[in-house]
Design a protein around this motif. Structure first.
Motif, mmCIF file in Angstrom:
data_model
loop_
_atom_site.group_PDB
_atom_site.id
_atom_site.type_symbol
_atom_site.label_atom_id
_atom_site.label_comp_id
_atom_site.label_asym_id
_atom_site.label_seq_id
_atom_site.Cartn_x
_atom_site.Cartn_y
_atom_site.Cartn_z
ATOM 1 N N PRO A 160 36.932 25.381 44.858
ATOM 2 C CA PRO A 160 37.580 24.788 43.681
ATOM 3 C C PRO A 160 38.303 25.820 42.819
ATOM 4 C CG PRO A 160 35.200 24.674 43.459
ATOM 5 C CD PRO A 160 35.486 25.176 44.827
ATOM 6 N N ILE A 161 37.857 27.072 42.851
ATOM 7 C CA ILE A 161 38.546 28.105 42.074
ATOM 8 C C ILE A 161 39.957 28.310 42.603
ATOM 9 C CG2 ILE A 161 38.576 30.562 41.514
ATOM 10 C CD1 ILE A 161 35.494 30.418 41.481
ATOM 11 N N PHE A 162 40.089 28.450 43.919
ATOM 12 C CA PHE A 162 41.422 28.638 44.494
ATOM 13 C C PHE A 162 42.299 27.410 44.289
ATOM 14 C CE2 PHE A 162 39.856 32.036 47.589
ATOM 15 C CZ PHE A 162 40.382 33.055 46.802
ATOM 16 N N LEU A 163 41.720 26.234 44.427
ATOM 17 C CA LEU A 163 42.505 25.016 44.205
ATOM 18 C C LEU A 163 42.945 24.899 42.747
ATOM 19 C CD1 LEU A 163 40.543 22.483 46.419
ATOM 20 C CD2 LEU A 163 42.738 23.575 46.912
ATOM 21 N N GLY A 164 42.067 25.259 41.831
ATOM 22 C CA GLY A 164 42.441 25.254 40.418
ATOM 23 C C GLY A 164 43.484 26.302 40.101
ATOM 24 N N PHE A 165 43.372 27.452 40.725
ATOM 25 C CA PHE A 165 44.363 28.514 40.548
ATOM 26 C C PHE A 165 45.727 28.048 41.059
ATOM 27 C CE2 PHE A 165 46.070 32.788 41.742
ATOM 28 C CZ PHE A 165 46.105 33.308 40.461
ATOM 29 N N TYR A 166 45.718 27.389 42.183
ATOM 30 C CA TYR A 166 46.966 26.854 42.724
ATOM 31 C C TYR A 166 47.540 25.782 41.800
ATOM 32 C CZ TYR A 166 50.292 24.516 45.727
ATOM 33 O OH TYR A 166 51.428 23.961 46.217
ATOM 34 N N GLN A 167 46.678 24.923 41.291
ATOM 35 C CA GLN A 167 47.124 23.855 40.403
ATOM 36 C C GLN A 167 47.737 24.427 39.123
ATOM 37 O OE1 GLN A 167 46.857 20.683 41.306
ATOM 38 N NE2 GLN A 167 47.721 19.831 39.442
ATOM 39 N N ALA A 168 47.131 25.495 38.594
ATOM 40 C CA ALA A 168 47.626 26.085 37.350
ATOM 41 C C ALA A 168 48.965 26.792 37.539
ATOM 42 C CB ALA A 168 46.600 27.060 36.798
ATOM 43 N N ALA B 177 47.087 31.683 50.528
ATOM 44 C CA ALA B 177 46.669 31.748 51.932
ATOM 45 C C ALA B 177 46.081 33.112 52.270
ATOM 46 C CB ALA B 177 47.843 31.429 52.847
ATOM 47 N N VAL B 178 46.698 34.171 51.781
ATOM 48 C CA VAL B 178 46.188 35.524 52.040
ATOM 49 C C VAL B 178 44.829 35.704 51.365
ATOM 50 C CG1 VAL B 178 46.622 37.969 51.600
ATOM 51 C CG2 VAL B 178 48.464 36.506 52.427
ATOM 52 N N SER B 179 44.663 35.159 50.177
ATOM 53 C CA SER B 179 43.362 35.236 49.497
ATOM 54 C C SER B 179 42.285 34.505 50.282
ATOM 55 C CB SER B 179 43.471 34.640 48.095
ATOM 56 O OG SER B 179 44.371 35.354 47.315
ATOM 57 N N LEU B 180 42.614 33.336 50.802
ATOM 58 C CA LEU B 180 41.639 32.588 51.596
ATOM 59 C C LEU B 180 41.275 33.319 52.882
ATOM 60 C CD1 LEU B 180 42.922 28.939 51.124
ATOM 61 C CD2 LEU B 180 40.800 29.922 50.265
ATOM 62 N N ILE B 181 42.243 33.969 53.508
ATOM 63 C CA ILE B 181 41.962 34.757 54.709
ATOM 64 C C ILE B 181 41.050 35.928 54.360
ATOM 65 C CG2 ILE B 181 42.995 36.307 56.426
ATOM 66 C CD1 ILE B 181 45.431 34.385 56.411
ATOM 67 N N GLY B 182 41.315 36.581 53.245
ATOM 68 C CA GLY B 182 40.467 37.693 52.811
ATOM 69 C C GLY B 182 39.046 37.261 52.524
ATOM 70 N N VAL B 183 38.887 36.132 51.861
ATOM 71 C CA VAL B 183 37.546 35.624 51.565
ATOM 72 C C VAL B 183 36.830 35.239 52.856
ATOM 73 C CG1 VAL B 183 36.329 33.676 50.515
ATOM 74 C CG2 VAL B 183 38.027 34.930 49.218
ATOM 75 N N THR B 184 37.561 34.658 53.798
ATOM 76 C CA THR B 184 36.956 34.308 55.087
ATOM 77 C C THR B 184 36.447 35.552 55.809
ATOM 78 O OG1 THR B 184 38.430 32.407 55.264
ATOM 79 C CG2 THR B 184 37.357 33.155 57.284
ATOM 80 N N LEU B 185 37.225 36.613 55.801
ATOM 81 C CA LEU B 185 36.784 37.866 56.426
ATOM 82 C C LEU B 185 35.589 38.465 55.693
ATOM 83 C CD1 LEU B 185 40.239 39.483 57.239
ATOM 84 C CD2 LEU B 185 38.637 38.430 58.845
ATOM 85 N N LEU B 186 35.595 38.376 54.369
ATOM 86 C CA LEU B 186 34.485 38.908 53.589
ATOM 87 C C LEU B 186 33.204 38.126 53.851
ATOM 88 C CD1 LEU B 186 33.563 40.948 51.467
ATOM 89 C CD2 LEU B 186 34.209 39.285 49.733
#
Length: 128
Positions: free
Chosen positions: A68-76, A89-98
């Motif tokens: 929800p944080i990323f979705l809210g960030f996108y919405q804002a 998308a790059v942030s989500l890939i980074g979080v997935t790797l982490l």
């Protein structure tokens, strides 16, 4: 609906920071050196170290709050432009790797360290 979703994203952001700080406190209190130099010393330190394992068990599920944080960030910031989705998308890939690296570390603590400690140093088991 936009305001209520932004409130949920804000609450999730605050909860994620609290979880991150709490897990960092657990890691620090565990007294495990992340780079001991010798794998044997690391495995002996993390075996049955409940603070260290607890830090992982708190931190890894905390990443679910990032959805929800990323979705809210996108919405804002949706009005900024069309290229913004690349950063998301790059942030989500980074979080997935982490998250993957954290789950692997948790697996090492749960499986490898316990097996190593059960075999004992007296058996001459060396992991190199």
């Amino acid at each position: 609906m936009k305001n209520s979703f932004m409130k949920v994203a804000g609450i999730c952001s605050i909860l994620f920071v609290v979880i991150f700080i709490f897990s960092f406190i657990l890691y620090s209190a565990a007294g495990v050196d992340e780079d001991p130099g010798e794998i044997e010393a690391y495995l002996q330190n993390v075996h049955n170290n409940t603070l260290y394992v607890g830090g992982y068990w708190v931190f890894v599920p905390g990443f679910l709050l990032l959805i929800p944080i990323f979705l809210g960030f996108y919405q804002a910031l949706r009005e900024v432009g069309g290229i913004f989705w690349v950063a998301l998308a790059v942030s989500l890939i980074g979080v997935t790797l982490l998250v993957t690296s954290q789950i692997i570390s948790l697996g090492i603590v749960r499986q490898l360290a316990s097996g190593y400690a059960e075999a004992g140093l007296s058996d001459g088991l060396l992991l190199r």
